[in-house]
Write a protein that holds these residues in place. Structure first.
Motif, PDB file in Angstrom:
ATOM      1  N   LEU A 147      35.842  77.706  25.684  1.00  9.49           N
ATOM      2  CA  LEU A 147      36.532  78.246  24.509  1.00  9.49           C
ATOM      3  C   LEU A 147      35.947  79.602  24.138  1.00  9.49           C
ATOM      4  O   LEU A 147      34.751  79.839  24.317  1.00  9.49           O
ATOM      5  N   SER A 148      36.783  80.462  23.601  1.00  6.78           N
ATOM      6  CA  SER A 148      36.303  81.750  23.107  1.00  6.78           C
ATOM      7  C   SER A 148      35.570  81.529  21.787  1.00  6.78           C
ATOM      8  O   SER A 148      35.676  80.472  21.171  1.00  6.78           O
ATOM      9  N   GLN A 149      34.853  82.546  21.333  1.00  9.55           N
ATOM     10  CA  GLN A 149      34.146  82.461  20.057  1.00  9.55           C
ATOM     11  C   GLN A 149      35.128  82.194  18.918  1.00  9.55           C
ATOM     12  O   GLN A 149      34.834  81.424  18.011  1.00  9.55           O
ATOM     13  N   LYS A 150      36.295  82.837  18.966  1.00 15.62           N
ATOM     14  CA  LYS A 150      37.307  82.638  17.926  1.00 15.62           C
ATOM     15  C   LYS A 150      37.787  81.185  17.928  1.00 15.62           C
ATOM     16  O   LYS A 150      37.908  80.557  16.876  1.00 15.62           O
ATOM     17  N   ASP A 151      38.060  80.642  19.121  1.00 18.37           N
ATOM     18  CA  ASP A 151      38.496  79.249  19.226  1.00 18.37           C
ATOM     19  C   ASP A 151      37.420  78.294  18.729  1.00 18.37           C
ATOM     20  O   ASP A 151      37.715  77.303  18.060  1.00 18.37           O
ATOM     21  N   LEU A 152      36.171  78.591  19.036  1.00 20.63           N
ATOM     22  CA  LEU A 152      35.067  77.755  18.565  1.00 20.63           C
ATOM     23  C   LEU A 152      34.984  77.788  17.042  1.00 20.63           C
ATOM     24  O   LEU A 152      34.756  76.759  16.408  1.00 20.63           O
ATOM     25  N   GLN A 153      35.178  78.958  16.454  1.00 16.81           N
ATOM     26  CA  GLN A 153      35.126  79.073  14.993  1.00 16.81           C
ATOM     27  C   GLN A 153      36.285  78.319  14.346  1.00 16.81           C
ATOM     28  O   GLN A 153      36.105  77.647  13.334  1.00 16.81           O
ATOM     29  N   VAL A 154      37.478  78.416  14.944  1.00 17.92           N
ATOM     30  CA  VAL A 154      38.637  77.684  14.422  1.00 17.92           C
ATOM     31  C   VAL A 154      38.362  76.188  14.474  1.00 17.92           C
ATOM     32  O   VAL A 154      38.620  75.459  13.514  1.00 17.92           O
ATOM     33  N   SER A 155      37.802  75.720  15.575  1.00 20.38           N
ATOM     34  CA  SER A 155      37.482  74.305  15.726  1.00 20.38           C
ATOM     35  C   SER A 155      36.426  73.873  14.704  1.00 20.38           C
ATOM     36  O   SER A 155      36.536  72.814  14.077  1.00 20.38           O
ATOM     37  N   LYS A 156      35.422  74.695  14.532  1.00 24.02           N
ATOM     38  CA  LYS A 156      34.349  74.395  13.575  1.00 24.02           C
ATOM     39  C   LYS A 156      34.898  74.332  12.151  1.00 24.02           C
ATOM     40  O   LYS A 156      34.579  73.414  11.394  1.00 24.02           O
ATOM     41  N   ASP A 157      35.747  75.291  11.793  1.00 22.91           N
ATOM     42  CA  ASP A 157      36.348  75.310  10.456  1.00 22.91           C
ATOM     43  C   ASP A 157      37.237  74.090  10.241  1.00 22.91           C
ATOM     44  O   ASP A 157      37.238  73.489   9.165  1.00 22.91           O
TER      45      ASP A 157
ATOM     46  N   GLN B  48      52.448  75.846  16.811  1.00 26.53           N
ATOM     47  CA  GLN B  48      51.497  74.745  16.874  1.00 26.53           C
ATOM     48  C   GLN B  48      50.221  75.237  17.554  1.00 26.53           C
ATOM     49  O   GLN B  48      50.281  76.023  18.499  1.00 26.53           O
ATOM     50  N   PRO B  49      49.051  74.769  17.104  1.00 33.47           N
ATOM     51  CA  PRO B  49      47.811  75.205  17.747  1.00 33.47           C
ATOM     52  C   PRO B  49      47.729  74.672  19.161  1.00 33.47           C
ATOM     53  O   PRO B  49      48.188  73.576  19.460  1.00 33.47           O
ATOM     54  N   VAL B  50      47.147  75.465  20.020  1.00 35.34           N
ATOM     55  CA  VAL B  50      46.974  75.067  21.415  1.00 35.34           C
ATOM     56  C   VAL B  50      45.574  74.499  21.560  1.00 35.34           C
ATOM     57  O   VAL B  50      44.603  75.105  21.130  1.00 35.34           O
ATOM     58  N   HIS B  51      45.468  73.330  22.149  1.00 31.62           N
ATOM     59  CA  HIS B  51      44.173  72.700  22.380  1.00 31.62           C
ATOM     60  C   HIS B  51      43.894  72.708  23.880  1.00 31.62           C
ATOM     61  O   HIS B  51      44.661  72.139  24.656  1.00 31.62           O
ATOM     62  N   PRO B  52      42.814  73.346  24.282  1.00 38.32           N
ATOM     63  CA  PRO B  52      42.502  73.387  25.710  1.00 38.32           C
ATOM     64  C   PRO B  52      42.063  72.015  26.205  1.00 38.32           C
ATOM     65  O   PRO B  52      41.622  71.182  25.419  1.00 38.32           O
ATOM     66  N   PRO B  53      42.169  71.786  27.497  1.00 45.52           N
ATOM     67  CA  PRO B  53      41.730  70.502  28.051  1.00 45.52           C
ATOM     68  C   PRO B  53      40.231  70.296  27.849  1.00 45.52           C
ATOM     69  O   PRO B  53      39.475  71.258  27.722  1.00 45.52           O
TER      70      PRO B  53
END
Length: 168
Positions: A28-38, A18-23
């Motif tokens: 967020l890292s650049q990768k996490d930001l891109q995943v969120s944006k996508d 399951q994806p982890v969602h930070p509080p």
């Protein structure tokens, strides 16, 4: 035997990653930001298709605007109100099954444009509607309560129908 068939999907789905969602407020890292944006882009495209399919079944015409919500009024000829103009309004929130989410409408009296925080679609529509005018907005979740919901009756990722009235 029935217990095994019920238990098997539970095991399978609990083992999937399951994806982890930070509080809220964390970095967020650049990768996490891109995943969120996508994810947001994909969800918006899905909701856009669902809303346009819903509109096709209605007797009413809706106009999409640059912000990305639909409204049942052609506002292209209306002048845009400027920040600082005072107004009062109210709106009711529905899901796309036309079930009213809150019993009482949300109201705001004598507020100044640009000085209050409301849903982006409501704020934008208020800038074009005249006193006494009503409009129905079809709002994708990204412009509504997004991935968090309203922490009450509106869950995450829920597109909304908003019936907006400018009262003053």
């Amino acid at each position: 035997m029935k217990k095994i068939f019920w238990f098997l999907p539970v095991i399978i789905f609990s083992c999937t990653k399951q994806p982890v969602h930070p509080p809220v407020g964390s970095v967020l890292s650049q990768k996490d930001l891109q995943v969120s944006k996508d994810r947001s882009r994909s969800l918006y495209e899905l909701e856009r298709k669902q809303i346009t399919d819903w509109i096709a079944q209605q007797n009413k015409k809706y106009y999409v605007n640059g912000l990305g919500y639909w409204i049942d009024k052609d506002l292209s000829q209306n002048l845009k109100r400027k920040d600082g103009e005072r107004l009062s309004y109210q709106y009711e929130i529905y899901d796309f099954d036309r079930v009213k989410i809150y019993d009482e409408p949300k109201t705001a009296k004598d507020v100044y444009l640009g000085k209050f925080e409301d849903l982006k679609a409501v704020d934008d529509a208020l800038r074009y509607l005249k006193p006494g005018e009503e409009a129905t907005l079809l709002v994708p979740s990204l412009l509504a309560y997004g991935t968090y919901g309203d922490n009450d009756k509106i869950p995450n990722d829920m597109p909304l129908i908003i019936k907006l009235t400018v009262t003053h």
